[in-house]
Design a protein around this motif. Structure first.
Motif, short mmCIF file in Angstrom:
data_model
loop_
_atom_site.label_atom_id
_atom_site.label_comp_id
_atom_site.label_asym_id
_atom_site.label_seq_id
_atom_site.Cartn_x
_atom_site.Cartn_y
_atom_site.Cartn_z
N ILE A 1 0.79 -1.39 -0.04
CA ILE A 1 -0.09 -0.04 0.07
C ILE A 1 0.76 1.38 0.01
N LEU A 2 1.94 1.15 0.70
CA LEU A 2 2.91 2.42 1.05
C LEU A 2 3.55 2.57 -0.33
N ALA A 3 3.79 1.33 -1.01
CA ALA A 3 4.76 1.73 -2.04
C ALA A 3 3.63 2.11 -3.53
N ASP A 4 2.67 1.62 -3.52
CA ASP A 4 1.37 2.19 -4.35
C ASP A 4 1.16 3.59 -4.18
N GLN A 5 1.21 4.20 -3.08
CA GLN A 5 1.06 5.57 -2.95
C GLN A 5 2.39 6.35 -3.01
N GLY A 6 3.51 5.68 -3.22
CA GLY A 6 4.63 6.27 -3.77
C GLY A 6 5.38 6.83 -2.50
N VAL A 7 5.05 6.44 -1.22
CA VAL A 7 5.92 7.05 -0.15
C VAL A 7 7.08 6.21 0.30
N VAL A 8 7.09 4.80 -0.36
CA VAL A 8 8.17 3.92 -0.09
C VAL A 8 8.81 3.48 -1.41
N ASN A 9 9.85 2.64 -1.28
CA ASN A 9 10.53 2.19 -2.64
C ASN A 9 11.08 0.69 -2.25
N THR A 10 10.45 -0.35 -2.88
CA THR A 10 11.09 -1.66 -2.28
C THR A 10 12.02 -1.86 -3.45
N GLU A 11 13.20 -2.35 -3.07
CA GLU A 11 14.16 -3.28 -3.77
C GLU A 11 14.66 -4.41 -3.45
N GLN A 12 14.23 -5.36 -4.58
CA GLN A 12 14.68 -6.96 -3.91
C GLN A 12 16.02 -7.03 -3.77
N GLY A 13 16.07 -7.73 -2.38
CA GLY A 13 17.40 -8.28 -2.04
C GLY A 13 18.09 -7.25 -1.37
N ARG A 14 17.42 -5.92 -1.24
CA ARG A 14 18.20 -4.92 -0.64
C ARG A 14 17.43 -4.26 0.72
N GLY A 15 16.11 -4.15 0.43
CA GLY A 15 15.21 -3.43 1.51
C GLY A 15 14.13 -2.41 1.14
N THR A 16 13.59 -1.95 2.13
CA THR A 16 12.59 -1.19 1.52
C THR A 16 12.80 0.41 2.10
N PHE A 17 12.85 1.40 1.35
CA PHE A 17 13.36 2.75 1.96
C PHE A 17 12.42 3.67 1.56
N VAL A 18 12.42 4.87 2.35
CA VAL A 18 11.46 5.98 2.35
C VAL A 18 11.80 7.05 1.31
N LYS A 19 10.99 7.14 0.33
CA LYS A 19 11.15 8.06 -0.60
C LYS A 19 11.17 9.24 -0.40
#
Lengths: 254, 254
Positions: free
Chosen positions: A70-88
């Motif tokens: 949900i947060l990724a869809d809203q564009g507030v976070v960014n997921t990167e496979q193998g690395r992690g999830t980061f705040v945009k």
DNA sequence: AAGTGGTCTAGACCACTAT
DNA sequence: TAGTGGTCTAGACCACTTT
């Protein structure tokens, strides 16, 4: 080892209320969003890993993934496979303007048909409607009134084909509002819409009861049927001084 | 009993390819979308129930829900608890225009600072930046160039506070692009953005190298820090004849 | 090798709608 | 009561990145 942002989030946030009407995934998304709003998580920071969140909040991996999606869809976070999830970081380019904001102008409008005639397609019309030049088309000019003020001037060309029920439906004065709000059982499959800023010409200014020069929004549309044939080409023109679009970027409240 | 739309979908659609790189939920969403594109499912029609889809395609309920959630997010179907999932009619009001479409204008632009000075906040500036009237603010005027043409004229007021690093960062000529594309490790929490159509005034027309009258897009922005204090108020003005927004409603291709 | 996100299962239970 | 969508579990396996 220093305290990293993830740990603060894991320690200083509320737990999930299993009695709440609000689903666990939504609560979790809000907890994470709140962490960003409070500055516990700043742009660029890494969120706690899914495994950590599973352990901390006592929910299953699927629930965590859903919250993060949900947060990724809203564009507030960014997921990167193998690395992690980061705040945009906040980006102005993420702004998106919804035509539906003009519902007050389109929604309750009354429609005045200024003209409805059959005309031969000129080169431009033929191209837009994918018909031969000279083919008969229906040309309609309408004025949309709202609160006793002219809100939009609409011109439209329709493919003329007695076998297409869409044409008959379009002539009804209510058809426009249905098209805008999607209440009709329409036979349209999809549409392309373009937004431009223009100057009103004399005729438009007269109909919209204003003086020149005047800026305007122009919404051009082409609608297609289920055979991917265009059936309607037209454009709405409205005074810019009665329209504005607003939106937010970054953290949405609630 | 008549053949209802659901049955056609269940019978006449391809199966899911478990060897594909494309996830099952995405394949399923595409199968359903394709059914609508082909007219197997028309606006208003009910989709097969989740249980039927589970049985037909041999996937788990969660996978089905995810596929349907995707379609619901895209606005092409409508789920009603206890009743079913239905195909939404095309509605023009669903159109949404992305500011990011102007990336060619903002993205590779070079920034020319026309003025950077410290001015006392007048009533309007004080209100927008939530400071006292007369408080010192930084006023910046910039011209964004793209392909040797002036693309945007930007004016901005910044809260003047030596403790705020954002102010120093903003003065760098690259800051604007970062703000737009979100590459910076910004200290901004969120922003409000407004889009209007206006007429250029003389100064604007001169800087943007055009003649009057000329329509323009105006993007006003207010950005807030993590204490919810506004730190930046400004607006971009660009010639309308070099900008247009396009979007689609209804069934997206692919 | 260890850690991360990405997908998926095979059920369960619940809330709501229709009959 | 039967059928619908909505939520959730407790794992499994995979692909990818980092060390």
């Amino acid at each position: 080892m220093a305290h990293r942002p993830q740990n603060k989030v894991l320690q200083e946030t509320p737990s999930i209320d299993r009695e709440s009407f609000e689903p666990a995934y939504a609560q979790l998304a809000n907890i994470l969003r709140q962490s960003m709003a409070e500055g516990l998580l700043r742009p660029g920071d890494q969120l706690p890993s899914e495994a950590q969140i599973v352990a901390r909040y006592g929910v299953s991996p699927m629930t965590v993934r859903r919250a993060i999606n949900i947060l990724a869809d809203q564009g507030v976070v960014n997921t990167e496979q193998g690395r992690g999830t980061f705040v945009k970081p906040v980006a102005m380019s993420a702004a998106s303007f919804q035509l539906g904001q003009l519902q007050n102008l389109f929604g309750g409008a009354t429609v005045q048909v200024l003209e409805a005639s059959i005309v031969a397609a000129d080169e431009r019309v033929a191209r837009k409607l994918a018909v031969r030049q000279g083919k008969r088309t229906i040309y309609i000019r309408r004025l949309l009134w709202n609160h006793d003020q002219p809100a939009f001037y609409h011109r439209e060309y329709l493919v003329y084909d007695p076998a297409r029920p869409i044409v008959e439906a379009e002539l009804e004065v209510t058809a426009l509002q249905q098209l805008f709000s999607g209440r009709s059982e329409s036979l349209l499959k999809h549409g392309d819409i373009t937004m431009e800023a223009t100057l009103l010409d004399e005729e438009e200014a007269c109909l919209l009861q204003t003086s020149l020069p005047m800026a305007a929004f122009c919404f051009e549309h082409v609608f297609y049927d289920f055979d991917n044939h265009p059936v309607s080409w037209g454009w709405f023109i409205g005074r810019a001084d009665r329209m504005r679009f607003t939106t937010q970027v970054g953290l949405l409240l609630e």
